[in-house]
Design a protein around this motif. Sequence first.
Motif, PDB file in Angstrom:
ATOM      1  N   LEU A 264       0.847  -1.195   0.000  1.00 21.43           N
ATOM      2  CA  LEU A 264       0.000   0.000   0.000  1.00 21.43           C
ATOM      3  C   LEU A 264       0.888   1.253   0.000  1.00 21.43           C
ATOM      4  N   GLY A 265       1.605   1.456   1.064  1.00 20.24           N
ATOM      5  CA  GLY A 265       2.646   2.471   1.169  1.00 20.24           C
ATOM      6  C   GLY A 265       2.353   3.812   0.521  1.00 20.24           C
ATOM      7  N   LEU A 266       3.375   4.344  -0.155  1.00 21.88           N
ATOM      8  CA  LEU A 266       3.265   5.668  -0.748  1.00 21.88           C
ATOM      9  C   LEU A 266       2.225   5.757  -1.857  1.00 21.88           C
ATOM     10  N   SER A 267       1.984   4.627  -2.550  1.00 18.32           N
ATOM     11  CA  SER A 267       0.952   4.647  -3.593  1.00 18.32           C
ATOM     12  C   SER A 267      -0.419   4.894  -2.983  1.00 18.32           C
ATOM     13  N   ALA A 268      -0.681   4.253  -1.850  1.00 13.90           N
ATOM     14  CA  ALA A 268      -1.951   4.468  -1.157  1.00 13.90           C
ATOM     15  C   ALA A 268      -2.024   5.884  -0.598  1.00 13.90           C
ATOM     16  N   ILE A 269      -0.916   6.360  -0.063  1.00  9.49           N
ATOM     17  CA  ILE A 269      -0.890   7.736   0.439  1.00  9.49           C
ATOM     18  C   ILE A 269      -1.183   8.720  -0.691  1.00  9.49           C
ATOM     19  N   ALA A 270      -0.603   8.472  -1.867  1.00 13.45           N
ATOM     20  CA  ALA A 270      -0.840   9.360  -3.010  1.00 13.45           C
ATOM     21  C   ALA A 270      -2.311   9.373  -3.402  1.00 13.45           C
ATOM     22  N   ALA A 271      -2.910   8.187  -3.528  1.00 16.52           N
ATOM     23  CA  ALA A 271      -4.326   8.124  -3.898  1.00 16.52           C
ATOM     24  C   ALA A 271      -5.191   8.813  -2.852  1.00 16.52           C
ATOM     25  N   TRP A 272      -4.903   8.528  -1.607  1.00 17.07           N
ATOM     26  CA  TRP A 272      -5.693   9.052  -0.474  1.00 17.07           C
ATOM     27  C   TRP A 272      -5.645  10.572  -0.433  1.00 17.07           C
TER      28      TRP A 272
ATOM     29  N   LEU B 171      -8.412  13.550  -1.346  1.00 18.20           N
ATOM     30  CA  LEU B 171      -8.994  14.297  -0.232  1.00 18.20           C
ATOM     31  C   LEU B 171      -8.385  15.684  -0.048  1.00 18.20           C
ATOM     32  N   LEU B 172      -7.055  15.774  -0.025  1.00 16.66           N
ATOM     33  CA  LEU B 172      -6.422  17.062   0.228  1.00 16.66           C
ATOM     34  C   LEU B 172      -6.327  17.906  -1.032  1.00 16.66           C
ATOM     35  N   ARG B 173      -5.773  17.337  -2.086  1.00 15.23           N
ATOM     36  CA  ARG B 173      -5.575  18.105  -3.319  1.00 15.23           C
ATOM     37  C   ARG B 173      -6.869  18.236  -4.116  1.00 15.23           C
ATOM     38  N   GLY B 174      -7.598  17.131  -4.236  1.00 16.31           N
ATOM     39  CA  GLY B 174      -8.823  17.142  -5.023  1.00 16.31           C
ATOM     40  C   GLY B 174     -10.045  17.637  -4.279  1.00 16.31           C
ATOM     41  N   GLY B 175      -9.980  17.650  -2.953  1.00 15.28           N
ATOM     42  CA  GLY B 175     -11.094  18.166  -2.152  1.00 15.28           C
ATOM     43  C   GLY B 175     -12.377  17.385  -2.315  1.00 15.28           C
ATOM     44  N   LEU B 176     -12.278  16.060  -2.393  1.00 13.23           N
ATOM     45  CA  LEU B 176     -13.473  15.228  -2.583  1.00 13.23           C
ATOM     46  C   LEU B 176     -14.498  15.483  -1.490  1.00 13.23           C
TER      47      LEU B 176
ATOM     48  N   ALA C 137      -7.619   4.353  -4.952  1.00 12.95           N
ATOM     49  CA  ALA C 137      -8.501   5.496  -5.201  1.00 12.95           C
ATOM     50  C   ALA C 137      -9.960   5.071  -5.313  1.00 12.95           C
ATOM     51  N   LEU C 138     -10.225   3.961  -5.999  1.00 14.42           N
ATOM     52  CA  LEU C 138     -11.604   3.462  -6.088  1.00 14.42           C
ATOM     53  C   LEU C 138     -12.175   3.203  -4.704  1.00 14.42           C
TER      54      LEU C 138
ATOM     55  N   ALA D  97      -2.265  10.139   6.912  1.00  7.82           N
ATOM     56  CA  ALA D  97      -2.789   9.309   5.820  1.00  7.82           C
ATOM     57  C   ALA D  97      -2.441   7.842   6.042  1.00  7.82           C
ATOM     58  N   MET D  98      -1.189   7.551   6.412  1.00  6.49           N
ATOM     59  CA  MET D  98      -0.795   6.162   6.605  1.00  6.49           C
ATOM     60  C   MET D  98      -1.540   5.526   7.780  1.00  6.49           C
ATOM     61  N   THR D  99      -1.766   6.295   8.823  1.00  5.93           N
ATOM     62  CA  THR D  99      -2.519   5.774   9.966  1.00  5.93           C
ATOM     63  C   THR D  99      -3.938   5.398   9.566  1.00  5.93           C
ATOM     64  N   ARG D 100      -4.580   6.250   8.772  1.00  2.00           N
ATOM     65  CA  ARG D 100      -5.936   5.957   8.308  1.00  2.00           C
ATOM     66  C   ARG D 100      -5.931   4.761   7.365  1.00  2.00           C
ATOM     67  N   ILE D 101      -4.940   4.692   6.502  1.00  2.00           N
ATOM     68  CA  ILE D 101      -4.832   3.569   5.564  1.00  2.00           C
ATOM     69  C   ILE D 101      -4.672   2.256   6.319  1.00  2.00           C
ATOM     70  N   GLU D 102      -3.826   2.257   7.343  1.00  2.00           N
ATOM     71  CA  GLU D 102      -3.647   1.041   8.138  1.00  2.00           C
ATOM     72  C   GLU D 102      -4.954   0.637   8.826  1.00  2.00           C
TER      73      GLU D 102
END
Length: 326
Positions: free
Chosen positions: A121-129, A133-138, A157-158, A279-284
Amino acid sequence: MRAALVARCGQPPVVGDHPAPSAGPRQALVRTVTAPITPLDLLCASGTSYFGEPATPYVPGVQGVGVVESSASVPAGTPVWFPTSAGMAPGDGSLAERVVVADAELVVLSGTVDEQHLAALGLSAIAAWTALLLRGGLEAGERVLVLGSSGVVGRVALQAARLHGAGAVWGAALEPEAHQDALDLGADGFVALARDDSAESLTERMRETVGEVDLVLDPLCGVPATAALGCLAPHGRLVNLGSSAGATATFSSAQLRSGSRTILGYTNNDLTAEQRSDAMTRIEEHAAAGRLAVPYEVFGLDRVGEAWTRQANGEVHGRAVVDLRD
């Protein structure tokens, strides 16, 4: 210590002996458990990235999961995820038995997720997340199109869009099996991409499936991004975080201005340590609950060259992960 070493840019790393690092002030010494091979690793080691050609030999690996051996701020024995700047700045990365990391960069883990899965998951998941949320403002209820939905970033991302209340989510990818994969991950529909797509035909095909969308996550650029820009609703946003389908995309000035639409660039390097940790904490947490998952294949350190080559050739299902335990 044993480590993977890039001796020459453009060549896979080989396993060899490398001096063990020593931690300085405000640094931690971490025993690496596992580390993924990511597109960023491949790009940096190619010598063609915008960071410039790295000095060789060096240990690649821009992230990893490990256990703290010494630190001024984190107790020894604590499981952590960590980033590195290997290939982007002088210094070694995670594909070694030991690595030195700034104390402030350590993300303490709960230990509830398998180390290999978390590394995948790592940085790829952080990037999607964070791109969503932060950059795209979903916002809840918005419609999201994920380009490159078959990759690790796209898969996360899905799932992340659904977790954050998107009103509708669509995937788009080249691979035939990506259609069912996207539906299995919660997508409402799918747009099949083709290498010979023209922007005009793909825009028409996209609009037939998605109509208009509020947010596009774009790790592809090229023709898919050009087509997706034609599907943006008024005040819609396209967030670009990669260029695997082409270095450039085009847009209509009239279409962009008439609906106050926005094109945004994204890089993990702009995140603060606090944003990355959050982000990583939420992903975990979501991975531990079974709400977030990506496929991966595990290789021993002695097979790092094979793992590297297969990841570069697109022959790994998901992410290649190197386990550094004996």
